[in-house]
Design an enzyme around this catalytic site. Structure first.
Site, PDB file in Angstrom:
ATOM      1  N   TYR A 237      -1.205  -5.255 -10.292  1.00 43.13           N
ATOM      2  CA  TYR A 237      -1.677  -4.239  -9.339  1.00 43.13           C
ATOM      3  C   TYR A 237      -0.709  -3.049  -9.335  1.00 43.13           C
ATOM      4  O   TYR A 237      -1.127  -1.885  -9.454  1.00 43.13           O
ATOM      5  CB  TYR A 237      -1.781  -4.859  -7.933  1.00 43.13           C
TER       6      TYR A 237
ATOM      7  N   TRP B  17       2.006  -1.375   3.027  1.00 42.43           N
ATOM      8  CA  TRP B  17       1.677  -2.333   4.087  1.00 42.43           C
ATOM      9  C   TRP B  17       0.712  -1.724   5.119  1.00 42.43           C
ATOM     10  O   TRP B  17       0.965  -1.728   6.330  1.00 42.43           O
ATOM     11  CB  TRP B  17       2.966  -2.807   4.768  1.00 42.43           C
TER      12      TRP B  17
ATOM     13  N   LYS C 240      -1.483   0.869 -10.410  1.00 39.26           N
ATOM     14  CA  LYS C 240      -1.339   1.993  -9.482  1.00 39.26           C
ATOM     15  C   LYS C 240      -0.393   3.042 -10.071  1.00 39.26           C
ATOM     16  O   LYS C 240      -0.616   4.250  -9.919  1.00 39.26           O
ATOM     17  CB  LYS C 240      -0.840   1.513  -8.118  1.00 39.26           C
TER      18      LYS C 240
ATOM     19  N   ASP D   9     -19.486   4.736  -7.172  1.00 32.32           N
ATOM     20  CA  ASP D   9     -18.579   3.836  -7.881  1.00 32.32           C
ATOM     21  C   ASP D   9     -17.620   4.730  -8.671  1.00 32.32           C
ATOM     22  O   ASP D   9     -18.026   5.407  -9.615  1.00 32.32           O
ATOM     23  CB  ASP D   9     -19.385   2.931  -8.822  1.00 32.32           C
TER      24      ASP D   9
ATOM     25  N   TRP E 245      -8.764  -0.704  -6.284  1.00 31.26           N
ATOM     26  CA  TRP E 245      -8.713  -2.172  -6.316  1.00 31.26           C
ATOM     27  C   TRP E 245      -7.463  -2.554  -5.536  1.00 31.26           C
ATOM     28  O   TRP E 245      -6.350  -2.235  -5.954  1.00 31.26           O
ATOM     29  CB  TRP E 245      -8.605  -2.658  -7.771  1.00 31.26           C
ATOM     30  N   THR E 246      -7.609  -3.217  -4.394  1.00 31.28           N
ATOM     31  CA  THR E 246      -6.441  -3.512  -3.554  1.00 31.28           C
ATOM     32  C   THR E 246      -6.150  -5.009  -3.435  1.00 31.28           C
ATOM     33  O   THR E 246      -5.262  -5.397  -2.670  1.00 31.28           O
ATOM     34  CB  THR E 246      -6.640  -2.917  -2.136  1.00 31.28           C
TER      35      THR E 246
ATOM     36  N   THR F  83       1.326   3.213  -4.134  1.00 27.77           N
ATOM     37  CA  THR F  83       1.858   2.062  -3.412  1.00 27.77           C
ATOM     38  C   THR F  83       3.355   1.845  -3.609  1.00 27.77           C
ATOM     39  O   THR F  83       3.915   2.248  -4.645  1.00 27.77           O
ATOM     40  CB  THR F  83       1.105   0.796  -3.892  1.00 27.77           C
ATOM     41  N   ASP F  84       3.948   1.163  -2.647  1.00 30.56           N
ATOM     42  CA  ASP F  84       5.340   0.702  -2.769  1.00 30.56           C
ATOM     43  C   ASP F  84       5.489  -0.347  -3.874  1.00 30.56           C
ATOM     44  O   ASP F  84       6.600  -0.622  -4.312  1.00 30.56           O
ATOM     45  CB  ASP F  84       5.804   0.118  -1.419  1.00 30.56           C
TER      46      ASP F  84
END
Ligand SMILES: NC(=O)c1ccc[n+]([C@@H]2O[C@H](COP(=O)([O-])OP(=O)(O)OC[C@H]3O[C@@H](n4cnc5c(N)ncnc54)[C@H](OP(=O)(O)O)[C@@H]3O)[C@@H](O)[C@H]2O)c1
Length: 276
Positions: free
Chosen positions: A122, A148, A126, A33, A58-59, A98-99
């Site tokens: 989110y 994506w 990130k 974890d 976490w997505t 991420t984008d």
């Protein structure tokens, strides 16, 4: 050379472990974890890897709006813990972002120096995770923003499209969101070799070219040999708890950063190994 992969059960983690073969040590959530600082340090010390691919996160973009504390722990604190542990053993760290750190106001591909402005929680976590890793271990951290992501078996948009197409002749798909569909099988090998080819820092790596969600859905259906009609609609038709950028196509401004194959090539490669 030993590579440790966190989030080993996820799309990127699985693809990385396939690419690594015997050189890969995969730790899924049950084994590690990443929000447990002591456990992260102990695991990294035990395996003493040369490279860590931090693919755990976490997505759940919509879930992050309500489960804020859990998203923050997994995306911000864990990034710091993994970076501290990498530094402790002198391992190079490749961590994903991420984008969704962008607000989507641009209409040309986002590059590394573009201003960030997340519009979802989110995206915010990130971005803070990027900063936490860089703060802890600037000389040994490669942050890769991708977008994506999909593979043959994850919870992803192509699989949703194919599932819906089993029972419908026509799909209504959002047309006012553009991004960079990225096949995990193309992304993972590049992540693993990145520290050998570019300096530590921030890099954009995603399927080349941009697509609307409608175009993405059409390409998936074509590759699967389906004749389902796709109708482009406004995202107002599918309200979600989290806002998505209207435009988040990624490109790199660094000449040496590897470029992935065109996004359509990724779909064809994925469909070749697709498991319904
Ligand atoms: N998917 C995308 O479209 C996309 C786009 C841009 C960037 N990214 C980034 O790319 C990276 C990999 O994404 P992905 O597509 O491979 O996501 P994924 O398939 O959801 O995999 C993430 C993995 O992390 C695990 N995880 C979550 N919390 C954890 C914890 N506290 N400790 C250990 N493991 C934990 C998840 O386990 P459970 O399944 O048990 O929760 C899951 O196996 C992430 O950093 C993500 O933010 C993804």
């Amino acid at each position: 050379m030993t590579t440790l992969v966190t989030g080993a059960g996820g799309q990127v983690g699985r693809a990385a472990l396939r690419a690594l073969g015997a050189d890969g040590i995969g730790l899924g959530r049950a084994e590690l974890d990443v929000t447990d600082r002591a456990a992260v340090l102990a695991a990294v010390r035990r395996h003493a890897p040369d490279l860590i691919l931090h693919a755990a996160a976490w997505t759940d973009v919509d879930g992050a709006e309500v489960q804020r504390e859990a998203a923050q722990q997994a995306n911000v604190e864990a990034s710091r813990f993994v970076a501290e542990a990498a530094k402790a053993v002198g391992a190079r760290l490749v961590a994903l972002s991420t984008d969704f750190v962008f607000d989507g106001a641009k209409r040309t591909p986002y590059v590394e120096s573009d201003a960030v402005q997340p519009i979802s929680y989110y995206g915010e976590t990130k971005l803070l995770g990027e900063q936490a890793a860089f703060d802890a271990y600037p000389e040994g951290t490669w942050i890769v923003r991708t977008a994506w992501v999909y593979d043959e078996s994850g919870t992803n948009f192509p699989r949703l499209v194919l599932r819906l197409a089993e029972t419908r002749d026509e799909l209504r798909v959002v047309e006012d969101q553009s991004g960079s569909p990225t096949y995990a099988g193309h992304l993972a090998p590049v992540l693993l070799s990145l520290p050998d080819v570019v300096p530590a820092g921030l890099h954009h790596v995603a399927g080349s070219g941009g697509a609307t969600r409608r175009e993405w859905a059409e390409a998936v259906l074509t590759a699967a040999g389906r004749s389902t009609r796709v109708v482009g609609v406004s995202s107002d038709e599918f309200p979600t708890p989290a806002q998505r950028p209207a435009y988040s196509v990624l490109a790199s401004e660094h000449a040496a950063t590897p470029v992935l194959p065109p996004w359509r090539t990724g779909i064809e490669a994925c469909m070749a190994g697709y498991v319904a």
